[in-house]
Design an enzyme around this catalytic site. Structure first.
Site, mmCIF file in Angstrom:
data_model
loop_
_atom_site.group_PDB
_atom_site.id
_atom_site.type_symbol
_atom_site.label_atom_id
_atom_site.label_comp_id
_atom_site.label_asym_id
_atom_site.label_seq_id
_atom_site.Cartn_x
_atom_site.Cartn_y
_atom_site.Cartn_z
ATOM 1 N N GLY A 163 -29.320 -29.380 12.732
ATOM 2 C CA GLY A 163 -28.968 -28.088 13.301
ATOM 3 C C GLY A 163 -28.251 -28.268 14.623
ATOM 4 O O GLY A 163 -27.635 -29.311 14.877
ATOM 5 N N GLU B 179 -30.250 -34.709 13.392
ATOM 6 C CA GLU B 179 -28.788 -34.801 13.382
ATOM 7 C C GLU B 179 -28.278 -33.450 13.826
ATOM 8 O O GLU B 179 -28.644 -32.422 13.257
ATOM 9 C CB GLU B 179 -28.280 -35.160 11.982
ATOM 10 C CG GLU B 179 -26.790 -35.466 11.935
ATOM 11 C CD GLU B 179 -25.967 -34.297 11.432
ATOM 12 O OE1 GLU B 179 -25.182 -33.761 12.254
ATOM 13 O OE2 GLU B 179 -26.103 -33.918 10.264
ATOM 14 N N CYS C 111 -20.699 -30.639 10.173
ATOM 15 C CA CYS C 111 -20.929 -31.329 11.445
ATOM 16 C C CYS C 111 -19.859 -32.378 11.698
ATOM 17 O O CYS C 111 -19.572 -32.723 12.842
ATOM 18 C CB CYS C 111 -22.310 -31.989 11.439
ATOM 19 S SG CYS C 111 -23.665 -30.856 11.158
#
Length: 543
Positions: free
Chosen positions: A265, A293, A327
């Protein structure tokens, strides 16, 4: 009881289906999409194997068609968190004591179920609930989740086989126990595979789990639970709850049996969780494992020797697949002036061909961003850029949230390499470009390393191998996953273990044995076959 040392099936990456016109997988997926469209799916919590519903029903809608209702999920309260913890602790002893091959068999069966009868269903849930096109859903919710399950079984087997040496008369053994207590899995909206991997990788090592997914991912989370139940996962091993984050945190992070968190997140949320755990450290039976992560501001560095077509393709795919909501998405690019005009023209040409719309139309490359909050955040960056004298809008810049949260793929060129869209994580279809003179290459390397607090992914495009080696060394701490002549996205389980450091997380590499080590607590056992019967040693004897 029979015993044996069992060989795990050798894992291979699940082949990615192409969903060409007329293919059986395309037809099956279309039927699954229609099934979800034609009904309102009931999405309960799962606590101790029981379906739990509350009075607080929240709707689930496609981000690309936010007036349509796919179903409802039931939001819980603090006591549901407590029930989930109790269920996890109650299930712990039996699950931890289960023979390893039987735990493994459950997750291997789950992988086969996703590869076969559940493939269209989990892909359709991801396409509708998270607005992913067919190919992005296939590589995520089907293939990557299958790979996580298969490869993690393989890595766990390798981990268990690592044993210490023994000296004459002594047998040394090492047990890899699950952690003492329960583990909390907090998962994001953008990858169904991550949402499935974070609780299952923990459970695979004998732990029991409280799992809270993002509210915007609950439809595919339900399918994951359906798969795990059919695979034979015992009640209480993984407990799925939908409760507001602060309420969950207040219960979990004050519980003495809290043993660890597996998180993906935002950096801000992870840092707050870390601080909370630190403040409460005296309350826990053991030091919790903290694995996370988080964000990224992922770079593409282009050298003057790079291939223009390769760069343009890498930028468009890396920045705009799944609307930049990865991400690892390419978010900032540094391009030499000798190549800029060619790359600009090629990127504009590609973007002019891309269609934007709902996921049910398989010709759409770009779909919607996840929700209204994300839409407003991303478009605020675009609106500010349009007003800035430091920014030129090269492509895109338009958006429309009336039917779905659609934002055009947007390319910004900045004159200031420290402009905020070069530094801050946007998590949307916005790529910012800084054009530099080839003679400034060394300064650009230093700039990349210092511009952002993140260090998740990055890439270099170049033909000159000396340059590639030099950049790889200089930027060794700037990216946990570094790509040479490729986009900085698309890590494959078993091939590119994924994770970054600095503000991007603990770099515990999902999809590798490194991650599984965090979910065990080793116990060393020394057995002496013939024990000494007197305290003295030979050196004590007189001359």
């Amino acid at each position: 009881m029979s015993f044996g040392i069992f060989n795990i099936p050798v894992p291979t990456n699940e082949p990615v289906k192409e969903y060409r016109q007329g293919s059986p997988e395309r037809e099956a997926l279309k039927r699954a999409l229609q099934d979800f469209r034609n009904q309102e799916t009931d999405i309960p919590m799962y606590i101790g194997g029981q379906e739990v519903r509350t009075e607080n029903k929240l709707k689930v809608s496609p981000p690309h068609d936010h007036q349509h209702i796919l179903g409802y999920f039931y939001e819980g309260e603090a006591y549901h968190v407590e029930q989930a913890i109790d269920a996890a602790l109650k299930a712990k002893q039996a699950w931890a004591s289960m023979s390893w091959e039987h735990r493994a068999g459950i997750f291997l069966k789950a992988a086969e179920l996703i590869a076969g009868p559940y493939r269209a269903r989990i892909n359709a849930a991801t396409m509708l609930g998270q607005s992913k096109n067919a190919y992005q859903a296939e590589i995520d919710s089907a293939c990557e989740l299958i790979d996580f399950l298969r490869f993690n079984v393989h890595y766990a087997d390798e981990l268990y086989r690592q044993q210490p040496n023994s000296s004459p008369g002594v047998w040394n053994r090492q047990e890899y126990r699950p952690l003492e207590g329960f583990v909390f899995a907090l998962t994001p909206f953008n990858f169904t595979a991550i949402a499935g991997n974070l609780p299952t990788s923990v459970a695979m090592m004998g732990n029991t789990v409280v799992w809270k997914p993002a509210y915007t991912q609950v439809l595919s989370a339900k399918v994951i639970m359906e798969v795990l139940q059919e695979a034979g996962l015992p009640d209480g091993v993984i407990n799925l709850i939908y409760v507001d984050g602060p309420i969950v945190g207040e219960v979990i992070f004050n519980h003495p049996d809290f043993a660890g968190i597996h998180f993906t997140g935002s950096t801000a949320v992870f840092q707050k969780i870390w601080a909370t755990i630190g403040n409460n450290i005296h309350k826990y039976k053991s030091y919790p494992r903290i694995v996370g992560e988080t964000g990224g501001k992922d770079f593409v560095l282009v050298h003057e020797s790079a291939n223009v077509d390769e760069v343009a393709t890498g930028l468009v795919r890396g920045a705009f697949e799944y609307q930049g909501q990865k991400c690892s998405a390419a978010s900032r690019a540094y391009i030499p002036s000798n190549l800029w005009s060619q790359i600009e023209a090629r990127v504009k040409g590609f973007l002019a061909e891309l269609k934007i719309g709902g996921t049910e139309d398989f010709t759409n490359f770009i779909n919607a961003v996840i929700d209204e909050r994300a839409f407003k955040k991303i478009t605020a960056y675009i609106d500010e850029a349009k007003q800035s004298k430091d920014v030129e809008v090269i492509a895109g810049g338009n958006y429309d949230g009336s039917k779905g949260y659609f934002i055009e793929p947007t390319v910004l060129r900045v004159s200031n390499p420290a402009y905020r869209t070069m530094c801050e994580e946007i998590f949307g279809p916005v790529l910012t470009v800084y054009v530099y003179e080839p003679t400034e290459f060394e300064e650009i390397i230093r700039l990349i390393d210092s511009t952002s607090p993140y260090a998740l992914t990055g890439s270099i495009f170049a033909k000159d191998r000396y340059v590639i080696e030099h950049v790889a060394q200089k930027l060794q701490n700037a990216a946990g996953n570094f790509y040479i002549n490729d986009k900085p996205t698309g890590a494959v389980v078993g091939q590119q273990p994924f994770g970054g450091a600095r503000a991007s997380g603990t770099n515990d590499k999902a999809g590798s044995a490194i991650n599984l080590y965090r979910w065990v607590s080793a116990r060393t056992i020394k057995e002496t076959f013939v024990s000494p019967k007197h305290y003295s040693y030979p050196f004590l004897k007189a001359e």
